[in-house]
Design an enzyme around this catalytic site. Structure first.
Site, PDB file in Angstrom:
ATOM      1  N   ASN A   1       0.871  -1.177   0.000  1.00  0.00           N
ATOM      2  CA  ASN A   1       0.000   0.000   0.000  1.00  0.00           C
ATOM      3  C   ASN A   1       0.909   1.228   0.000  1.00  0.00           C
ATOM      4  O   ASN A   1       1.467   1.589   1.031  1.00  0.00           O
ATOM      5  CB  ASN A   1      -0.886  -0.039   1.265  1.00  0.00           C
ATOM      6  CG  ASN A   1      -1.755   1.205   1.385  1.00  0.00           C
ATOM      7  OD1 ASN A   1      -1.867   1.987   0.439  1.00  0.00           O
ATOM      8  ND2 ASN A   1      -2.358   1.391   2.548  1.00  0.00           N
ATOM      9  N   TRP A   2       1.054   1.831  -1.182  1.00  0.00           N
ATOM     10  CA  TRP A   2       1.993   2.954  -1.304  1.00  0.00           C
ATOM     11  C   TRP A   2       1.395   4.285  -0.838  1.00  0.00           C
ATOM     12  O   TRP A   2       2.079   5.302  -0.823  1.00  0.00           O
ATOM     13  CB  TRP A   2       2.476   3.067  -2.759  1.00  0.00           C
ATOM     14  CG  TRP A   2       3.394   1.944  -3.141  1.00  0.00           C
ATOM     15  CD1 TRP A   2       4.152   1.188  -2.289  1.00  0.00           C
ATOM     16  CD2 TRP A   2       3.663   1.458  -4.463  1.00  0.00           C
ATOM     17  NE1 TRP A   2       4.877   0.250  -3.000  1.00  0.00           N
ATOM     18  CE2 TRP A   2       4.596   0.397  -4.340  1.00  0.00           C
ATOM     19  CE3 TRP A   2       3.216   1.801  -5.739  1.00  0.00           C
ATOM     20  CZ2 TRP A   2       5.083  -0.302  -5.441  1.00  0.00           C
ATOM     21  CZ3 TRP A   2       3.709   1.098  -6.826  1.00  0.00           C
ATOM     22  CH2 TRP A   2       4.629   0.059  -6.690  1.00  0.00           C
ATOM     23  N   LYS A   3       0.129   4.287  -0.508  1.00  0.00           N
ATOM     24  CA  LYS A   3      -0.534   5.503  -0.006  1.00  0.00           C
ATOM     25  C   LYS A   3      -0.247   6.662  -0.967  1.00  0.00           C
ATOM     26  O   LYS A   3      -0.199   6.452  -2.175  1.00  0.00           O
ATOM     27  CB  LYS A   3      -0.110   5.782   1.438  1.00  0.00           C
ATOM     28  CG  LYS A   3      -0.271   4.519   2.318  1.00  0.00           C
ATOM     29  CD  LYS A   3      -0.115   4.764   3.778  1.00  0.00           C
ATOM     30  CE  LYS A   3      -0.269   3.444   4.528  1.00  0.00           C
ATOM     31  NZ  LYS A   3      -0.206   3.587   5.971  1.00  0.00           N
TER      32      LYS A   3
ATOM     33  N   HIS B   1      -9.677   1.286   4.714  1.00  0.00           N
ATOM     34  CA  HIS B   1      -8.397   1.469   5.395  1.00  0.00           C
ATOM     35  C   HIS B   1      -8.580   2.444   6.558  1.00  0.00           C
ATOM     36  O   HIS B   1      -9.368   3.388   6.469  1.00  0.00           O
ATOM     37  CB  HIS B   1      -7.354   1.996   4.393  1.00  0.00           C
ATOM     38  CG  HIS B   1      -5.974   2.010   4.988  1.00  0.00           C
ATOM     39  ND1 HIS B   1      -5.541   3.022   5.813  1.00  0.00           N
ATOM     40  CD2 HIS B   1      -4.960   1.119   4.914  1.00  0.00           C
ATOM     41  CE1 HIS B   1      -4.303   2.744   6.210  1.00  0.00           C
ATOM     42  NE2 HIS B   1      -3.928   1.597   5.668  1.00  0.00           N
TER      43      HIS B   1
ATOM     44  N   GLU C   1      -5.876  -5.047  10.736  1.00  0.00           N
ATOM     45  CA  GLU C   1      -4.866  -3.992  10.813  1.00  0.00           C
ATOM     46  C   GLU C   1      -5.197  -3.116  12.022  1.00  0.00           C
ATOM     47  O   GLU C   1      -5.960  -2.147  11.916  1.00  0.00           O
ATOM     48  CB  GLU C   1      -4.870  -3.175   9.518  1.00  0.00           C
ATOM     49  CG  GLU C   1      -3.702  -2.235   9.433  1.00  0.00           C
ATOM     50  CD  GLU C   1      -3.413  -1.788   8.003  1.00  0.00           C
ATOM     51  OE1 GLU C   1      -2.381  -2.196   7.473  1.00  0.00           O
ATOM     52  OE2 GLU C   1      -4.218  -1.044   7.433  1.00  0.00           O
TER      53      GLU C   1
ATOM     54  N   SER D   1       2.902  -2.023  10.585  1.00  0.00           N
ATOM     55  CA  SER D   1       4.338  -2.046  10.893  1.00  0.00           C
ATOM     56  C   SER D   1       5.031  -3.360  10.518  1.00  0.00           C
ATOM     57  O   SER D   1       5.942  -3.811  11.221  1.00  0.00           O
ATOM     58  CB  SER D   1       4.581  -1.726  12.375  1.00  0.00           C
ATOM     59  OG  SER D   1       4.109  -0.432  12.670  1.00  0.00           O
TER      60      SER D   1
ATOM     61  N   GLY E   1       2.749  -1.030   4.404  1.00  0.00           N
ATOM     62  CA  GLY E   1       2.816   0.383   4.022  1.00  0.00           C
ATOM     63  C   GLY E   1       4.263   0.830   3.868  1.00  0.00           C
ATOM     64  O   GLY E   1       4.899   0.616   2.830  1.00  0.00           O
TER      65      GLY E   1
HETATM   66  P1  PGA Z   1       2.548   0.353   7.755  1.00  0.00           P
HETATM   67  O1  PGA Z   1       1.151   0.641   7.035  1.00  0.00           O
HETATM   68  O2  PGA Z   1       3.090  -0.940   7.197  1.00  0.00           O
HETATM   69  O3  PGA Z   1       3.405   1.542   7.396  1.00  0.00           O
HETATM   70  O4  PGA Z   1       2.272   0.248   9.221  1.00  0.00           O
HETATM   71  C1  PGA Z   1       0.254  -0.390   6.760  1.00  0.00           C
HETATM   72  C2  PGA Z   1      -1.002   0.192   6.157  1.00  0.00           C
HETATM   73  O5  PGA Z   1      -1.404   1.281   6.571  1.00  0.00           O
HETATM   74  O6  PGA Z   1      -1.641  -0.413   5.272  1.00  0.00           O
END
Ligand code: PGA
Length: 261
Positions: free
Chosen positions: A10-12, A97, A169, A220, A241
């Site tokens: 998930n590259w946001k 999300h 999550e 994380s 992420g």
């Molecule tokens: P993160 O994000 O791996 O940076 O904790 C995961 C996500 O928000 O999908």
């Protein structure tokens, strides 16, 4: 693990065009053997979906969108419809999300409409659920997860329930969350919640849906800790992420699901 491992990036709102060109070339070169034994999905911003698809070419990587409109078409400025995502080669969509919920006011009713619409368009919806730090402290994790599953899957048939991916999550474990500085749930504690999710799916949709549904963990995940999640019986993959922004880091995460590569 009940399934072929599913690993989603998930590259946001991070990768731009140059970043993703570099990322994809390196990632594909470095990960090729492991790609055969896993299902890998990358979720760029909408504007880069076509570019991502064209760089991927024949490599076995799916493209996902980070969200989808809850409506089919019409006067919804700024929204992107499922049929448009289908047109540019997406096969997965993230829905619900925690950032969409916390920053853009999405609730389970909206997530349910998006998931149902995604299924109608033959996408795999990746439905994100999880408790906040305060809910965890109050011992409400299972209650929150159960209520979210009921609400987000309302009206979905047992046949369609098999096709969804549930991401557990915990909001407090997402590395960009105000509550967190990069520490995820432990694999053992995540496994307990994943098993509970599978049982809840069984009570809602029956045994065949509960064994077919994929339940992945997010929050994380890093190359250093992914091995712990990969070993757990009810964790079928991960949603990543921050650690998915760098090709070698994401490649290590994918490879950790295929110990022999
Ligand atoms: P993160 O994000 O791996 O940076 O904790 C995961 C996500 O928000 O999908």
């Amino acid at each position: 693990m009940h399934h072929k491992p599913l690993v989603i990036a998930n590259w946001k709102m991070n990768q731009d065009g140059t970043d993703l060109d570099r990322f994809l070339h390196r990632f594909i070169a470095d990960t090729s053997a492991a790609l055969q034994g896993t299902e890998v999905v990358v979720c760029p911003s909408y504007v880069y979906i076509e570019r991502t698809r064209s760089i991927i070419g024949d490599a076995p990587i799916q493209v996902g969108a980070q969200d989808v409109a809850a409506e089919e078409r019409g006067a919804y400025t700024g929204e992107v419809a499922a049929r448009q995502l289908s047109d540019v080669g997406c096969s997965y969509v993230l829905v619900g999300h925690s950032e969409r919920r916390a920053l853009f006011g999405e609730d389970a009713t909206l997530v349910n409409r998006k998931a149902a619409l995604a299924l109608r368009h033959r996408f795999t919806p990746v439905i994100c659920i999880g408790e906040t730090a305060a809910q965890k402290e109050a011992g409400q994790t299972k209650h929150v997860v159960e209520a979210e599953l009921q609400a987000c899957l309302e009206g979905i048939s047992p046949g369609d329930a098999k096709k969804v991916v549930i991401t557990y999550e915990p909001v407090w474990a997402v590395s960009t969350s105000a509550e967190n500085s990069g520490v995820g749930d432990t694999p053992e504690s995540a496994q307990v919640v994943h098993k509970f999710i599978r049982r809840t799916i069984e009570s809602l949709f029956g045994a065949s849906a509960s064994s077919a549904v994929r339940i992945i963990y997010g929050g994380s995940v890093r190359p250093e800790n992914v091995g712990g999640y990969a070993k757990m019986e009810d964790i079928d993959g991960v949603l990543v992420g921050a650690a998915s922004l760098e090709a070698l880091s994401f490649s290590k995460i994918v490879k950790s699901f295929i110990p022999d590569v």
